[in-house]
Design an enzyme around this catalytic site. Structure first.
Site, PDB file in Angstrom:
ATOM      1  N   GLU A 162       0.871  -1.188   0.000  1.00 26.37           N
ATOM      2  CA  GLU A 162       0.000   0.000   0.000  1.00 26.37           C
ATOM      3  C   GLU A 162       0.897   1.223   0.000  1.00 26.37           C
ATOM      4  OE1 GLU A 162      -3.022   0.279  -0.560  1.00 26.37           O
ATOM      5  OE2 GLU A 162      -3.543  -1.833  -0.421  1.00 26.37           O
ATOM      6  N   CYS A 196      -1.857   8.943   3.561  1.00 25.14           N
ATOM      7  CA  CYS A 196      -1.915   8.509   2.155  1.00 25.14           C
ATOM      8  C   CYS A 196      -3.255   8.860   1.540  1.00 25.14           C
ATOM      9  CB  CYS A 196      -1.670   7.011   2.066  1.00 25.14           C
ATOM     10  SG  CYS A 196      -2.811   6.051   3.074  1.00 25.14           S
TER      11      CYS A 196
HETATM   12  P1  NAD Z   1       8.978   4.720   3.408  1.00 28.75           P
HETATM   13  O1  NAD Z   1       8.683   4.072   2.123  1.00 28.75           O
HETATM   14  O2  NAD Z   1      10.129   5.631   3.495  1.00 28.75           O
HETATM   15  O3  NAD Z   1       9.236   3.587   4.531  1.00 28.75           O
HETATM   16  C1  NAD Z   1       8.285   2.567   4.788  1.00 28.75           C
HETATM   17  C2  NAD Z   1       8.990   1.398   5.456  1.00 28.75           C
HETATM   18  O4  NAD Z   1       9.883   0.765   4.521  1.00 28.75           O
HETATM   19  C3  NAD Z   1       9.861   1.778   6.657  1.00 28.75           C
HETATM   20  O5  NAD Z   1       9.721   0.818   7.654  1.00 28.75           O
HETATM   21  C4  NAD Z   1      11.264   1.767   6.067  1.00 28.75           C
HETATM   22  O6  NAD Z   1      12.272   1.541   7.010  1.00 28.75           O
HETATM   23  C5  NAD Z   1      11.149   0.571   5.123  1.00 28.75           C
HETATM   24  N1  NAD Z   1      12.157   0.515   4.055  1.00 28.75           N
HETATM   25  C6  NAD Z   1      12.829   1.537   3.493  1.00 28.75           C
HETATM   26  N2  NAD Z   1      13.615   1.074   2.481  1.00 28.75           N
HETATM   27  C7  NAD Z   1      13.415  -0.267   2.424  1.00 28.75           C
HETATM   28  C8  NAD Z   1      13.923  -1.311   1.588  1.00 28.75           C
HETATM   29  N3  NAD Z   1      14.790  -1.067   0.614  1.00 28.75           N
HETATM   30  N4  NAD Z   1      13.486  -2.571   1.786  1.00 28.75           N
HETATM   31  C9  NAD Z   1      12.588  -2.849   2.756  1.00 28.75           C
HETATM   32  N5  NAD Z   1      12.067  -1.908   3.585  1.00 28.75           N
HETATM   33  C10 NAD Z   1      12.482  -0.629   3.420  1.00 28.75           C
HETATM   34  O7  NAD Z   1       7.617   5.440   3.859  1.00 28.75           O
HETATM   35  P2  NAD Z   1       7.340   6.349   5.150  1.00 28.75           P
HETATM   36  O8  NAD Z   1       8.025   7.662   5.006  1.00 28.75           O
HETATM   37  O9  NAD Z   1       7.578   5.568   6.393  1.00 28.75           O
HETATM   38  O10 NAD Z   1       5.733   6.578   5.017  1.00 28.75           O
HETATM   39  C11 NAD Z   1       5.165   7.561   4.224  1.00 28.75           C
HETATM   40  C12 NAD Z   1       4.632   6.971   2.935  1.00 28.75           C
HETATM   41  O11 NAD Z   1       3.736   5.900   3.223  1.00 28.75           O
HETATM   42  C13 NAD Z   1       3.814   7.963   2.100  1.00 28.75           C
HETATM   43  O12 NAD Z   1       4.159   7.852   0.745  1.00 28.75           O
HETATM   44  C14 NAD Z   1       2.365   7.510   2.321  1.00 28.75           C
HETATM   45  O13 NAD Z   1       1.489   7.854   1.254  1.00 28.75           O
HETATM   46  C15 NAD Z   1       2.536   6.039   2.468  1.00 28.75           C
HETATM   47  N6  NAD Z   1       1.420   5.430   3.190  1.00 28.75           N
HETATM   48  C16 NAD Z   1       0.530   4.659   2.509  1.00 28.75           C
HETATM   49  C17 NAD Z   1      -0.559   4.108   3.159  1.00 28.75           C
HETATM   50  C18 NAD Z   1      -1.553   3.235   2.421  1.00 28.75           C
HETATM   51  O14 NAD Z   1      -2.225   2.446   3.066  1.00 28.75           O
HETATM   52  N7  NAD Z   1      -1.665   3.350   1.102  1.00 28.75           N
HETATM   53  C19 NAD Z   1      -0.732   4.323   4.530  1.00 28.75           C
HETATM   54  C20 NAD Z   1       0.203   5.102   5.197  1.00 28.75           C
HETATM   55  C21 NAD Z   1       1.282   5.651   4.526  1.00 28.75           C
END
Ligand code: NAD
Length: 443
Positions: A208, A242
């Site tokens: 997501e 999001c």
């Molecule tokens: P992010 O993508 O930076 O990080 C998300 C997670 O992924 C963290 O735990 C991070 O440590 C991990 N991560 C980072 N690089 C990785 C890799 N290479 N492999 C595996 N894991 C890795 O996102 P964020 O800043 O924590 O959250 C904000 C984003 O999340 C926004 O874009 C928002 O729209 C989205 N979001 C989406 C939903 C939804 O349900 N669609 C809900 C909440 C937030």
């Protein structure tokens, strides 16, 4: 093990695999544990709220709401454990032919910081309900809240069934390698790499990701209702959702455009910005300075190519406090109208009719959610069917979800099966078809 900061993921997963066998075998115990977990969360709401306010600057009232939702999720999946988990089919010559859902084993969950209690739980609760063990890698920016969630759950779960492994991208990558099923929430950029890696390894994966959610305001929309909902839609939790409304598409003649624009500008200007721990704060600090800079750059760009209607003040005093910003006139092809900015900035666009509004709404790479504001049922039904988004709200804010209904988007916003609601159980299980032939009367 409940939580660890010095992670040997291989050991964590091995222990989880062993614990999962007994967990999978006893649905009544799973149902009872999830129900008890809901009670524990009720008893510790104040701590959870405090942790969210302190760690991710979630305004107090929203943190309370998130806690309430987490409790409801646990209660919902406690009951879901005991739902039918398969079907029977007509069998030839007394053959028993049935399909049954089986857990995958260990679910690896990778979560963001913006819903540090609700997102881990809306993934973990169905995974646990289905009989999986859970290993979760929370965001580096919400580690303490994740550890608190783990501590509370581990008061009622058997050892090694739910483990938090703090860390960054590296531990996330290792989790994808070692877990049996992967659920991710976060940015499009990271989500795509997670999906690609899980697919390469042949593992079930869902992701997501972001949104650029439109609100279509038709000429007959109830403006007082829209005015009440717009702050929640676009600016709650400082736009760090999001599902936040990023584009408001106003349909109508010049007089109507002016009227709607004035109403939305006025409500945006009135929003209270301040410390997340204050009862009256609507917009609190952004999560970190990098995010604030991203927001500040967006405001600067918007002022250059369009018009700032509300907000637009960038205060670099180190507190990362944004002003909710509403613009108009930013060209549809500009980066601001094509890529998610995770902060309190929304853009007004005008459309001459509903067809043009739909084209604008659908004209981006994202497809998470949308809203339509109208008093005409036929328009609501027709336009809903034309929106290429996973979810549509009619006369409601895009932000906010019903945990018991399927949640997810289209295009770059989502990949794989839906989350939340009973449909979440499908993702956390594999369907096995079993044929039992009685043989020569031996049964
Ligand atoms: P992010 O993508 O930076 O990080 C998300 C997670 O992924 C963290 O735990 C991070 O440590 C991990 N991560 C980072 N690089 C990785 C890799 N290479 N492999 C595996 N894991 C890795 O996102 P964020 O800043 O924590 O959250 C904000 C984003 O999340 C926004 O874009 C928002 O729209 C989205 N979001 C989406 C939903 C939804 O349900 N669609 C809900 C909440 C937030």
């Amino acid at each position: 093990m409940s939580a660890t900061t010095d992670v040997n993921l291989e050991t964590v997963i091995t222990k989880a695999q062993i614990a999962q066998r007994e967990w999978a075998a006893n649905p009544l115990a799973r149902s009872t544990a999830l129900s008890k977990a809901a009670e524990i969360f009720k008893a510790h709401q104040a701590e959870l709220v405090e942790s969210m306010v302190k760690e991710v600057h979630k305004p107090l009232t929203e943190a309370r709401g998130e806690c309430g939702r987490a409790i409801a999720i646990l209660e919902f999946f406690s009951a879901t454990v005991l739902d039918p988990d398969g079907d029977t089919y007509p069998g030839v010559n007394s053959t028993l032919l049935y399909s049954q859902r089986r857990p995958h084993g260990v679910a690896g969950l990778i979560t963001p910081w913006n819903f540090p209690v609700a997102i881990p739980l809306w993934k973990a609760a169905p995974a646990l309900a289905a009989g999986n063990a859970v290993v979760i890698k929370p965001s580096e920016f919400s580690t303490q809240t994740a550890l608190l969630v783990s501590e509370l759950l581990n008061k009622v779960l058997p050892p090694d069934i739910f483990t938090v492994v703090p860390g960054g991208a590296e531990i996330g990558r290792e989790l994808i390698e070692r877990a049996d099923v992967i659920s991710f929430t976060g940015s499009v950029k990271v989500g795509r790499t997670v999906v690609a890696e899980a697919a390469r390894l042949g593992k079930p994966v869902q992701a997501e990701m972001g949104g650029l959610n439109p609100a279509i305001v038709l000429p007959d929309a109830d403006l007082s209702l829209l005015a009440a909902q717009f702050p929640i839609a676009a600016f709650s939790y400082s736009g760090q959702k999001c599902t936040a409304t990023r584009r408001v598409i106003i349909v109508g003649d010049q007089a109507r455009r002016d009227e709607v624009t004035k109403v939305l500008t006025e409500v945006t200007q009135k929003l209270v910005v301040g410390d997340a721990s204050s009862e009256t704060t609507f917009v609190g600090p952004l999560i970190h300075s990098a995010s604030f800079e991203n927001y500040a750059n967006a405001v600067t760009s918007a002022a250059q190519v369009g018009e700032i209607l509300a907000g637009g003040v960038v205060n670099r005093d180190g507190k990362n406090l944004p002003t909710p910003t509403l613009t108009r006139g930013v060209p549809l092809t500009h980066q601001l109208m094509c890529e998610e900015v995770f902060g309190p900035i929304a853009h007004i666009v005008y459309a001459s009719d509903a067809n043009e509004a739909i084209a604008i709404a659908n004209g981006v790479e994202y497809g998470l959610t949308a809203s339509i504001h109208t008093q005409d049922l036929a328009s609501a039904i027709t336009l809903s069917s034309q929106l290429k988004t996973g979810m549509v709200k009619v006369n409601g804010p895009t932000a906010g979800v019903d945990f018991y209904a399927p949640f997810g988007g289209t295009k770059s916003s989502s990949y794989g099966m839906r989350e939340q609601g009973k449909v979440a159980m499908d993702f956390y299980t594999r369907l096995q078809t079993v044929t039992i032939t009685p043989g020569k009367g031996r049964f």
